[in-house]
Each structure stands twice: as C-alpha cells, then as structure tokens.
Scaffold this active site. Structure first.
Site, PDB file in Angstrom:
ATOM      1  N   HIS A 177     -40.133 -23.700  43.313  1.00  0.00           N
ATOM      2  CA  HIS A 177     -41.246 -24.027  42.426  1.00  0.00           C
ATOM      3  C   HIS A 177     -42.477 -24.392  43.248  1.00  0.00           C
ATOM      4  O   HIS A 177     -42.363 -25.022  44.300  1.00  0.00           O
ATOM      5  CB  HIS A 177     -40.892 -25.207  41.517  1.00  0.00           C
ATOM      6  CG  HIS A 177     -39.942 -24.852  40.420  1.00  0.00           C
ATOM      7  ND1 HIS A 177     -39.880 -25.513  39.223  1.00  0.00           N
ATOM      8  CD2 HIS A 177     -38.999 -23.874  40.346  1.00  0.00           C
ATOM      9  CE1 HIS A 177     -38.943 -24.970  38.454  1.00  0.00           C
ATOM     10  NE2 HIS A 177     -38.389 -23.988  39.118  1.00  0.00           N
ATOM     11  N   TYR A 179     -43.439 -33.057  33.041  1.00  0.00           N
ATOM     12  CA  TYR A 179     -43.305 -34.506  32.882  1.00  0.00           C
ATOM     13  C   TYR A 179     -44.308 -34.938  31.818  1.00  0.00           C
ATOM     14  O   TYR A 179     -45.515 -34.696  31.977  1.00  0.00           O
ATOM     15  CB  TYR A 179     -43.635 -35.230  34.182  1.00  0.00           C
ATOM     16  CG  TYR A 179     -42.626 -35.048  35.305  1.00  0.00           C
ATOM     17  CD1 TYR A 179     -42.634 -33.909  36.099  1.00  0.00           C
ATOM     18  CD2 TYR A 179     -41.683 -36.038  35.586  1.00  0.00           C
ATOM     19  CE1 TYR A 179     -41.727 -33.747  37.136  1.00  0.00           C
ATOM     20  CE2 TYR A 179     -40.771 -35.891  36.625  1.00  0.00           C
ATOM     21  CZ  TYR A 179     -40.799 -34.749  37.389  1.00  0.00           C
ATOM     22  OH  TYR A 179     -39.901 -34.598  38.426  1.00  0.00           O
ATOM     23  N   PRO A 206     -35.040 -42.281  38.459  1.00  0.00           N
ATOM     24  CA  PRO A 206     -34.988 -40.827  38.674  1.00  0.00           C
ATOM     25  C   PRO A 206     -36.335 -40.105  38.660  1.00  0.00           C
ATOM     26  O   PRO A 206     -36.424 -38.994  39.178  1.00  0.00           O
ATOM     27  CB  PRO A 206     -34.106 -40.322  37.527  1.00  0.00           C
ATOM     28  CG  PRO A 206     -34.163 -41.384  36.486  1.00  0.00           C
ATOM     29  CD  PRO A 206     -34.355 -42.673  37.219  1.00  0.00           C
ATOM     30  N   LYS A 233     -36.119 -38.491  43.821  1.00  0.00           N
ATOM     31  CA  LYS A 233     -36.088 -38.778  45.257  1.00  0.00           C
ATOM     32  C   LYS A 233     -34.704 -39.163  45.782  1.00  0.00           C
ATOM     33  O   LYS A 233     -34.489 -39.171  46.997  1.00  0.00           O
ATOM     34  CB  LYS A 233     -37.056 -39.935  45.572  1.00  0.00           C
ATOM     35  CG  LYS A 233     -38.506 -39.518  45.528  1.00  0.00           C
ATOM     36  CD  LYS A 233     -38.908 -38.749  46.772  1.00  0.00           C
ATOM     37  CE  LYS A 233     -40.215 -38.022  46.616  1.00  0.00           C
ATOM     38  NZ  LYS A 233     -40.138 -36.583  46.708  1.00  0.00           N
ATOM     39  N   TYR A 266     -44.380 -35.758  46.232  1.00  0.00           N
ATOM     40  CA  TYR A 266     -43.386 -35.034  45.428  1.00  0.00           C
ATOM     41  C   TYR A 266     -42.634 -33.997  46.268  1.00  0.00           C
ATOM     42  O   TYR A 266     -41.411 -33.919  46.208  1.00  0.00           O
ATOM     43  CB  TYR A 266     -44.073 -34.376  44.230  1.00  0.00           C
ATOM     44  CG  TYR A 266     -43.111 -33.919  43.164  1.00  0.00           C
ATOM     45  CD1 TYR A 266     -42.733 -34.766  42.127  1.00  0.00           C
ATOM     46  CD2 TYR A 266     -42.575 -32.639  43.186  1.00  0.00           C
ATOM     47  CE1 TYR A 266     -41.844 -34.354  41.145  1.00  0.00           C
ATOM     48  CE2 TYR A 266     -41.687 -32.213  42.208  1.00  0.00           C
ATOM     49  CZ  TYR A 266     -41.324 -33.075  41.189  1.00  0.00           C
ATOM     50  OH  TYR A 266     -40.437 -32.660  40.227  1.00  0.00           O
TER      51      TYR A 266
HETATM   52  C1  DHB Z   1     -34.511 -33.643  37.393  1.00  0.00           C
HETATM   53  C2  DHB Z   1     -34.367 -34.996  37.544  1.00  0.00           C
HETATM   54  C3  DHB Z   1     -35.435 -35.770  37.888  1.00  0.00           C
HETATM   55  O1  DHB Z   1     -35.303 -37.082  38.061  1.00  0.00           O
HETATM   56  C4  DHB Z   1     -36.680 -35.209  38.090  1.00  0.00           C
HETATM   57  O2  DHB Z   1     -37.718 -36.007  38.419  1.00  0.00           O
HETATM   58  C5  DHB Z   1     -36.834 -33.871  37.944  1.00  0.00           C
HETATM   59  C6  DHB Z   1     -35.733 -33.082  37.605  1.00  0.00           C
HETATM   60  C7  DHB Z   1     -33.348 -32.815  37.021  1.00  0.00           C
HETATM   61  O3  DHB Z   1     -32.265 -33.351  36.833  1.00  0.00           O
HETATM   62  O4  DHB Z   1     -33.496 -31.592  36.898  1.00  0.00           O
END
Ligand code: DHB
Length: 415
Positions: A72, A216, A308, A312, A400
């Site tokens: 991506h 997001y 999450p 990271k 990121y």
């Molecule tokens: C996923 C989990 C995340 O915490 C994130 O920021 C982006 C993707 C995932 O499980 O695909």
C-alpha cells in the site's frame, strides 16, 4: 537440555529471533505455550512497516509475503463525512507498507525454522526462570500444556514432568501475560500504563474490499477502520465499550453501525458480506523499564504494549529483535558485551517513539465519551491540520511506514 539462547514464546518476536540467530550460526530452542495450529490461526493486525517487510525479504522469509501481501502507498483519514488521502510513499521518499497478517509472518517463520532443523517445542509452558544473574540461566518448563482461554488457566495433558532448559541467555518473548517480565526483580522494574475507555470490535468478512487502501474514520459515534486480509477476506473494526459482548451484536446491527460511521457525501459504499468472526480487543499502552536483567532480555509484548491504532505492535517486536540479534552476534563472535549492555536503552528509544505515535493516533481518532465537546473539536482540528499541512502529513506518514532504525535506536538497519 541445553542451548545457546533459550527463547520463551514462539510469536513473531521469538521466531524472528530464532531465525536471525540461526543465520549467524547461533543455536536456540523456542518454547511455545500454544499448539502450532492455534498460533497460526490467531487473527492479528496485518500492517508491516517498510523496514519490517525488508528485513523479512533480506533474510529469506519474504517470498510468500511478496506474492500474497498487498503493498500500500497511502491511507485515508475520514472525518466530517469526507475522505482525505495521505500519500505515504510520496511523503516518505518511496517507502511503503505491506498488508500481510501477523499470523502469516509467524507461519512463514515456523516453516523456515523447521525446514532448517530448528527446535520449536509447542504446547510447552514456561514455569519459571532462574539463575538469571549467572552465565547459565535456566528455564523451567513443562510439555503437554493447553491454554484454557475461558478459565484463563494452563492445563496439562499426559503425565509430563517439569524439565529444565539451560542456556547462555534467555529471551523473554512470551507476551504481556508470560513468566518473563515478572521474573525481573520488582525493585528494578518500573512500569508505565495507560488504559483507554474503549475497545475495538473486530470482524472478518467474506466479500470484496470496499477500498484499495485502509480507511481510518472518526465519527460522532466513534472510530472505525476498514482494513483487509486478501481480495476475498476483509477486516473491519469499530470502537466499542471494552466490556461489551459480541453476543449483543447481530450482523445487522454491526452493518448498520459501520454504515453510519463510514458514510460519506460522495457516493462511496461499504461492501457488506458474510461475517465469519467477531471479537473485542481492549486498548492499553504499557512499557516496562528496563528491558533486561542479568542474562534475561525482554522483547515485544513482554516489555511493551501499544493500542492497535497504527498497527505498531509486531513491528516494534521485530525492531527489538533486530537489536537483540545483533548484540548476541557481537557477543558470540567477539566476546564483547557492549551491545548487550545497551540493549534496553537502545530499544526503549524506539519503543517510546512508537508509544507516542500510537497514543496520538488513538487520541485523535476515538470518541472519549467521558471527554467534553471541546476535546472532540480539538480532534477534528487535528485531523484537519494533518490532512491539509504537508509538514503534519509527513510526520504521520514517516511514523506510519516506520522511522528508520538508526533514527530511533542509533543502530543501522543492515546486517
Ligand atoms: C489492522 C489493524 C490495525 O491496528 C491497524 O492500524 C490497521 C490494520 C488490521 O488488522 O488489518
């Protein structure tokens, strides 16, 4: 039983360590509590930083990732019913992220280690560590273990007895609930914690993707995230009460909530599909310092947890392992302990950086219902800034995709 490096925990940290050490001719034994099947099917985040993907590729475990993972180049931030793209690759001079499940990485590491004759003992519970301040630390463990998730307890099948693995070093890669961290003397440990008043409701869906890139979203009703696992399987999340129960969420209610939070004014549609898994995860930030004591070195979730948002967790675990494998390699090839002595300090610099980023992403994108409207308006202003200022977008993008190793640890990435 004896080995050079005894590794408690066969998740991404433990397996990456075993693999990197093997490439340097250093022996290890991995003790993993769960069965191979349980680890390989656990659903975890799926975003690999540029440097994590490169490490896997450079050390010969990136082939399936390159075939099946999706590279991506950006993400979308959505708020006020509008999407804003952050072009990661353009903002970071060509860096990318790879969407490839954490359990897929672990599967690839298991296969590679087992084919090379590596020792992984599955269903082995580490019971305790001793002699950590001698040159022959020991891991007490017992085979035939089974994790009873409902009772939160370990049971044993068969009449197995306690055994001991003697090693030169112990790597504590056994996660937040493992025995390694509590084996460090309490009087030298300092712990930093933040819990958040929400969790993530996650679903796995059979169906086509709704977007080529991750989305997001901040909405008045809370955060949501559109992610993917493959062209056929989608992963979606939405902010929920951490004490909620998946039984309260029939499929219709989930789709209604996601449709509401993700709605835009430009005709974008969320593709629905068959939901085949639902789970709720809590959110916390946690760091223990130092990450080493005597011959014990903590890595990954045993030492630190991030919420999450930003994905990271595994990337940080792999960064720890990069530092640890290099330090152990120096020790075995020259007898010097300089890098080992500096392990904790080296890792914590990157750990705190990722803590800051994950906390910031989480704070910007969630509804704090105990917070006031003033805070919500600030979050919207922050999103507005991040999506309209090149400087602010660059800051998000470089974190990121993952800051270069040397920028956060002083340790160059190669080798
Ligand atoms: C996923 C989990 C995340 O915490 C994130 O920021 C982006 C993707 C995932 O499980 O695909």
């Amino acid at each position: 039983m004896h080995t050079q490096v005894g590794i408690v925990g066969g998740g991404p940290a433990g397996m990456a360590l075993s693999h990197l050490l093997h490439l340097q001719g250093i022996d290890s034994v991995v003790l993993e509590l769960r069965s191979r099947e349980d680890v390989e099917t656990a659903v975890r985040a799926g975003v690999l930083e540029n440097g994590t993907a490169e490490l896997l590729r450079e050390t010969g475990v990136g082939e399936r990732m390159d075939r099946e993972g999706a590279v991506h180049h950006g993400i979308e931030l959505r708020f006020g019913g509008r999407g804003h793209r952050i072009d990661m690759t353009e903002l970071t001079g060509g860096r990318t992220i790879t969407v490839y499940g954490q359990h897929e990485v672990v599967k690839d590491l298991y296969r590679t280690r087992l084919e090379a004759g590596g020792q992984i003992v599955f269903e082995a519970a580490a019971i305790g560590l001793r002699d950590l301040d001698t040159s022959t630390p020991k891991i007490r463990f017992r085979r035939g273990a089974e994790l009873d998730l409902d009772a939160g307890a370990i049971r044993f099948h068969g009449d197995t007895e306690e055994e001991e693995l003697t090693c030169d070093f112990v790597a504590g890669c056994d996660g937040f609930f493992g025995v390694s961290r509590p084996s460090m003397p309490a009087d030298i440990r300092r712990e930093y914690v933040r819990t958040y008043p929400f969790g993530w409701f996650g679903i796995l869906v059979e169906g086509p993707p709704s977007s080529e890139e991750l989305i997001y979203t901040l909405h008045e009703r809370g955060f949501s995230l559109v992610s993917t696992r493959s062209p056929e399987i989608q992963r979606l999340y939405f902010q929920c009460d951490p004490n909620d129960d998946v039984a309260n969420w029939p499929d219709d209610r989930i789709w209604e909530e996601l449709q509401t939070r993700l709605a835009t004014q430009d005709g974008w549609t969320l593709q629905e599909g068959n939901i085949f898994q639902k789970d709720i995860v809590g959110m916390r930030s946690f760091v223990t310092e130092p990450m080493q004591h005597g011959r014990l070195f903590l890595a990954g979730d045993a030492a630190h947890i991030v919420p999450p948002t930003g994905a990271k967790g595994m990337n940080l675990a792999i960064a720890d392992i990069r530092v640890l494998s290099r330090a152990l390699t120096e020790f075995y090839s020259t007898g010097q302990t300089g890098l080992l002595d500096a392990y904790s300090e080296t890792c914590l610099r990157r750990v705190w950086n990722a803590q800051r980023f994950s906390w910031w992403m989480t704070s910007m994108l969630h509804r704090f219902h105990d917070g006031d409207d003033y805070q919500y308006r600030l979050q919207q202003a922050e999103l507005d800034y991040v999506t309209s200022s090149r400087a602010a977008a660059t800051s998000l993008a470089e974190n990121y995709v993952g800051l270069p190793m040397e920028a956060t640890t002083g340790v160059p990435a190669a080798g």
